[in-house]
Design an enzyme around this catalytic site. Structure first.
Site, short mmCIF file in Angstrom:
data_model
loop_
_atom_site.label_atom_id
_atom_site.label_comp_id
_atom_site.label_asym_id
_atom_site.label_seq_id
_atom_site.Cartn_x
_atom_site.Cartn_y
_atom_site.Cartn_z
N ILE A 163 27.88 26.39 -11.58
CA ILE A 163 26.93 25.50 -12.28
C ILE A 163 25.55 25.55 -11.61
CG2 ILE A 163 26.44 23.09 -12.88
CD1 ILE A 163 29.56 22.71 -13.03
N THR A 166 25.13 15.59 -11.05
CA THR A 166 26.14 15.85 -12.09
C THR A 166 27.41 16.37 -11.43
OG1 THR A 166 25.29 18.09 -12.41
CG2 THR A 166 24.46 16.41 -13.92
N SER A 167 27.54 16.22 -10.10
CA SER A 167 28.72 16.79 -9.43
C SER A 167 29.84 15.77 -9.34
CB SER A 167 28.33 17.34 -8.06
OG SER A 167 27.89 16.32 -7.18
N ARG A 168 29.83 14.93 -8.33
CA ARG A 168 30.83 13.88 -8.19
C ARG A 168 30.15 12.65 -7.62
NH1 ARG A 168 32.85 15.79 -11.38
NH2 ARG A 168 34.76 16.98 -11.55
N ASP A 209 25.28 11.55 -13.78
CA ASP A 209 26.32 11.69 -14.81
C ASP A 209 27.66 11.26 -14.23
OD1 ASP A 209 27.19 12.58 -17.42
OD2 ASP A 209 28.12 14.30 -16.43
N GLU A 233 33.52 5.35 -11.08
CA GLU A 233 33.47 5.52 -12.53
C GLU A 233 34.82 5.35 -13.22
OE1 GLU A 233 32.01 9.66 -12.65
OE2 GLU A 233 33.90 10.17 -13.64
N HIS A 286 29.60 10.67 -17.49
CA HIS A 286 30.39 11.89 -17.24
C HIS A 286 30.52 12.74 -18.51
CE1 HIS A 286 33.46 13.55 -14.18
NE2 HIS A 286 33.01 14.52 -14.95
N GLN A 287 29.37 13.10 -19.07
CA GLN A 287 29.38 13.88 -20.31
C GLN A 287 28.85 15.30 -20.11
OE1 GLN A 287 26.24 11.28 -22.45
NE2 GLN A 287 25.75 13.31 -23.19
N PHE A 308 30.25 17.92 -19.21
CA PHE A 308 31.18 18.95 -19.72
C PHE A 308 31.27 18.92 -21.25
CE2 PHE A 308 34.83 16.59 -21.40
CZ PHE A 308 34.50 15.31 -20.98
P1 NAI Z 1 31.82 26.11 -7.80
O1 NAI Z 1 33.03 26.07 -6.96
O2 NAI Z 1 31.57 27.31 -8.64
O3 NAI Z 1 30.53 25.88 -6.88
C1 NAI Z 1 30.44 24.88 -5.91
C2 NAI Z 1 29.52 25.40 -4.84
O4 NAI Z 1 29.30 24.34 -3.91
C3 NAI Z 1 30.13 26.58 -4.04
O5 NAI Z 1 29.21 27.66 -4.00
C4 NAI Z 1 30.37 25.99 -2.68
O6 NAI Z 1 30.24 26.95 -1.62
C5 NAI Z 1 29.27 24.94 -2.62
N1 NAI Z 1 29.48 23.95 -1.56
C6 NAI Z 1 30.63 23.52 -1.00
N2 NAI Z 1 30.37 22.66 -0.01
C7 NAI Z 1 29.02 22.54 0.06
C8 NAI Z 1 28.14 21.81 0.90
N3 NAI Z 1 28.60 21.02 1.87
N4 NAI Z 1 26.80 21.93 0.70
C9 NAI Z 1 26.32 22.74 -0.27
N5 NAI Z 1 27.12 23.47 -1.09
C10 NAI Z 1 28.44 23.36 -0.93
O7 NAI Z 1 31.83 24.78 -8.68
P2 NAI Z 1 31.09 24.51 -10.05
O8 NAI Z 1 31.95 24.92 -11.17
O9 NAI Z 1 29.69 25.02 -9.95
O10 NAI Z 1 31.04 22.90 -10.05
C11 NAI Z 1 30.19 22.18 -9.18
C12 NAI Z 1 30.45 20.71 -9.29
O11 NAI Z 1 30.26 20.23 -10.64
C13 NAI Z 1 31.88 20.29 -8.93
O12 NAI Z 1 31.87 19.13 -8.13
C14 NAI Z 1 32.47 19.94 -10.21
O13 NAI Z 1 33.55 19.08 -10.10
C15 NAI Z 1 31.30 19.32 -10.94
N6 NAI Z 1 31.54 19.29 -12.39
C16 NAI Z 1 30.98 18.25 -13.11
C17 NAI Z 1 31.22 18.15 -14.47
C18 NAI Z 1 30.60 17.07 -15.30
O14 NAI Z 1 31.03 16.88 -16.46
N7 NAI Z 1 29.61 16.34 -14.80
C19 NAI Z 1 32.09 19.10 -15.15
C20 NAI Z 1 32.55 20.19 -14.32
C21 NAI Z 1 32.30 20.25 -12.98
#
Ligand code: NAI
Length: 350
Positions: free
Chosen positions: A157, A234-236, A260, A265, A297-298, A300
């Site tokens: 992302i 938008t992460s957690r 988000d 939540e 949380h939208q 996705f």
């Molecule tokens: P991904 O696994 O492809 O990328 C996550 C990146 O964060 C990795 O490159 C990892 O090395 C890095 N990372 C880990 N620890 C870190 C730190 N301490 N400092 C900086 N970077 C760090 O994951 P993706 O698919 O990009 O998702 C990212 C986030 O988005 C996740 O938390 C996921 O749960 C959240 N998410 C949110 C949604 C929403 O609807 N708002 C939907 C889907 C995912």
């Protein structure tokens, strides 16, 4: 295979049914609006597979009851699996599957929407014009071109978000323990986290929630940021300390906040609580700031993402039926968080 789908919203049903029909109707899907938990696990009796979402709690007790009722597979329709007791599932021979990735563009584009809305105050302008007030006072924005965007986490992302912001003419810097060459190809530069905080006009969080990233954005981090910074999450929810955010908003240290996701939540999001009094005072305080934008949380929530979630969920179930192992299994070892997986040990997951 007989599948009990929990926490069903009309859109889940529509996308899963469409995908099931396309896959030849080999599975019998039963939809329950209820969350899956101790009080509702009996509904799953006789179903070989259950399909939960992020706010369903699959504790050891629930897993035990599912196994007693004949459930063999938990096919999550989410990336995160922090709400499942994986060790308990393994102990009773129930397999767990998830959807590791569906649409990075969906979440990245939502993050960009938060940036644009907050900057140009579209949320306020919309309401104002509909009231017949055409004044511009209070709606002043800034050019994104030439600004520095700090991206925490350049995974799936974060990289798409970097590409979008480059398109606006922003400079991008990032912090990530595992660096991606694709970020360099976009003209991005990796820096240490304190430097990212100090240099960025906009900070956007795209890392998973792990014990290391819990409250990564706290009072100290906010203290390092440029005064009036824009923060996007938008992460957690628990990657930020919400109380520190509120202090930062009150002092003007944070100029714009777009979220988000929210630490607590699970008690709020995905439900219509408009007729109730919100009991969470921290959340209620956040909603009082004119420069705070909260979506529930939208990130996705696009057609493409829901179609991909439905497709992978059914592929997990079909592969399990054919081979005894789902396409994307989750095991207790995997729960020890690989950097490349969008997993989260704590908090909710989309
Ligand atoms: P991904 O696994 O492809 O990328 C996550 C990146 O964060 C990795 O490159 C990892 O090395 C890095 N990372 C880990 N620890 C870190 C730190 N301490 N400092 C900086 N970077 C760090 O994951 P993706 O698919 O990009 O998702 C990212 C986030 O988005 C996740 O938390 C996921 O749960 C959240 N998410 C949110 C949604 C929403 O609807 N708002 C939907 C889907 C995912």
């Amino acid at each position: 295979m007989k599948v009990a789908v929990f926490s069903t919203k009309p859109y889940d049903r529509a996308f899963l049914e469409a995908e099931a029909a396309q896959a030849g109707g080999e599975h019998e899907l039963h939809f329950f609006e209820a969350h899956l938990g101790a009080a509702t696990s009996e509904l799953a009796r006789g179903f070989s597979a259950v399909c939960p979402f992020v706010n369903d709690q699959l504790t050891a007790e629930v897993i035990g009851r599912l196994a007693d009722g004949g459930t063999l597979l938990v096919a999550l329709r989410s990336a995160g699996f922090n709400n499942v007791d994986l060790a308990a599932a393994e102990a009773v021979g129930v397999q767990v599957a998830h959807v590791p990735a569906y649409s990075p563009a969906a979440v990245a584009e939502h993050a960009a929407a938060l940036v644009l809305t907050l900057n140009r105050k579209i949320h306020r302008a919309y309401a104002r014009v509909r009231e017949g007030n055409f004044l511009l006072d209070g709606l002043l924005g800034f050019d994104l071109a030439g600004r520095t965007v700090g991206i925490v986490g350049t995974g799936r992302i974060g990289l798409v978000f970097a590409r979008i912001m480059r398109g606006f003419g922003c400079g991008v810097i990032a912090s990530d323990p595992s660096q991606s060459p694709a970020f360099g190809e976009l003209g991005g530069v990796y820096v240490a986290l304190p430097e990212l905080f100090e240099r960025s006009d906009i900070v956007s969080l795209h890392c998973p929630l792990t014990p290391e990233t819990r409250h990564l954005i706290d009072a100290e981090a906010i203290g390092r940021m440029k005064r009036g910074v824009m923060l996007i999450n938008t992460s957690r929810g628990a990657v930020v300390d919400t109380r520190a955010l509120i202090a930062g908003l009150k002092s003007g240290a944070i100029g714009y906040l777009g979220i988000d996701v929210y630490e607590e939540e699970a008690d709020l999001f995905f439900e219509d609580l408009s007729g109730q009094i919100i009991q969470d005072d921290v959340f209620a305080r956040l909603l009082t700031f004119p420069n705070v934008l909260v979506t529930a949380h939208q990130g996705f929530f696009t057609r493409e993402a829901l179609a991909a979630i439905a497709q992978t969920t059914l592929a997990n179930i079909s592969t399990f039926e054919r081979t005894g192992t789902p396409l994307h299994p989750v095991t207790p070892e995997k729960h020890l968080c690989r950097a490349s997986e969008p997993c989260s040990h704590v908090g909710r997951s989309g």
